[in-house]
Design an enzyme around this catalytic site. Structure first.
Site, short mmCIF file in Angstrom:
data_model
loop_
_atom_site.label_atom_id
_atom_site.label_comp_id
_atom_site.label_asym_id
_atom_site.label_seq_id
_atom_site.Cartn_x
_atom_site.Cartn_y
_atom_site.Cartn_z
CD1 TRP A 1 -46.08 12.55 67.24
CD2 TRP A 1 -44.52 13.81 66.25
NE1 TRP A 1 -45.94 13.68 68.24
CE2 TRP A 1 -45.19 14.47 67.52
CE3 TRP A 1 -43.59 14.68 65.39
CZ2 TRP A 1 -44.69 15.79 67.93
CZ3 TRP A 1 -43.24 16.03 66.03
CH2 TRP A 1 -43.77 16.47 67.12
CB SER B 1 -42.54 13.29 59.38
OG SER B 1 -42.47 12.63 60.59
CB CYS B 2 -46.40 9.65 58.84
SG CYS B 2 -45.94 8.07 58.73
N GLY B 3 -46.98 9.11 61.66
CA GLY B 3 -47.06 8.78 62.83
C GLY B 3 -45.91 7.81 62.93
#
Length: 290
Positions: free
Chosen positions: A276, A247-249
């Site tokens: 996110w 997962s990231c932004g």
């Protein structure tokens, strides 16, 4: 790295190719180049305009932010449906038998997102150019300023590979049951929740029990670090027996970890597409701050 014989390429393509290899093999008939450049919101650079002015010969522009995207979603650059993907990729003159090589103008940043999109749609032979357009220039690769000639429209067929992507509800169930392992590749201060998120309305922090491996630690001078160093960094954060989720932004740099794991450990990592941007903006979902 890739084999040198054209007849062998389809079967043994690596997920990562060097600029030198690409320079020497650019004329393979079924090799299709994709400029996958993208910049963060607020950047003064325009990826499509830069592609129009200069590119690797034959490269088409793959706009995963505004065009090849689920336009019904309010979230940024979400994966389109297989039908949408088929239509867009067919219009770019790419078919299922092609060897696809994606690159970006930052080195390694957004090209892994396009690599992952093709993998998620069942494409076998797709790779990323290590070091991207800067590495191509350094290797003495030809630069083209004429718009590419797209061949007659093909009929691409996509089939979603469910193991490559996970949605919010499935992720929440896995976190609640402790049956999956989340690796968040955002910078450490954003993971810890010690700084505000760049997108308005998005909470700070991370998912319960998530691990942090900032994607920048996997790179040096716009290229992936060597295999032994990647293995040293990735092995401690991946699970041997649970589903691993990156997962990231907003689902772009999460694909860097997925690619790094595949080229290093031969272990695919599922990508949380909403990342996110989705999780942090939903007040019903649990978050943790350090």
């Amino acid at each position: 790295m890739l084999a040198s014989k054209e007849s062998d390429l389809q079967q043994v393509i690596s997920a990562l190719v060097s600029a030198e290899w690409l320079r020497d093999n650019l004329n393979i008939p079924n090799l299709k180049m994709i400029d996958a450049s993208w910049f963060m919101p607020g950047s003064e650079r325009n990826a499509k305009s830069e592609w129009m002015s200069q590119r690797i010969p034959g490269a088409v522009y793959f706009d995963f932010d505004a065009e090849i995207v689920d336009k019904s979603s309010s979230l940024p650059h979400m994966l389109p449906s297989p039908a949408q993907f088929e239509q867009a990729v067919s219009a770019l003159g790419i078919d299922n038998e092609d060897i696809v090589v994606a690159y970006d103008s930052s080195g390694i940043f957004s090209a892994p997102r396009v690599w992952w999109m093709f993998k998620a749609m069942g494409h076998q032979s797709v790779a990323v150019l290590d070091g991207g357009f800067p590495a191509w220039i350094s290797a003495g690769g030809e630069i083209d300023s004429e718009l590419p000639r797209i061949p007659a429209k093909t009929q691409y067929v996509a089939e979603l590979v469910f193991e490559r992507v996970i949605d919010k509800d499935t992720l929440l169930a896995g976190i609640s049951s402790a049956s999956l392992n989340v690796i968040d590749v955002r910078p450490a201060d954003r993971f810890a929740g010690s700084v505000p998120e760049p997108r308005a309305g998005v909470r700070s922090g991370h998912m319960p029990n998530a691990k942090n491996l900032p994607f920048g630690k996997l790179l040096v001078n716009g290229k992936f670090k060597d295999k032994s160093e990647l293995e040293r960094l990735i092995t401690p954060v991946v699970s041997a027996d649970m589903l691993n989720v990156s997962s990231c932004g907003s689902g772009v740099t999460a694909c860097i970890l997925s690619l790094a794991s595949e080229i290093t450990l031969g272990k695919p990592i599922t990508v949380y597409d909403g990342s996110w941007s989705e999780w942090g903006s939903d007040s019903t979902l649990p978050i943790v701050s350090d």
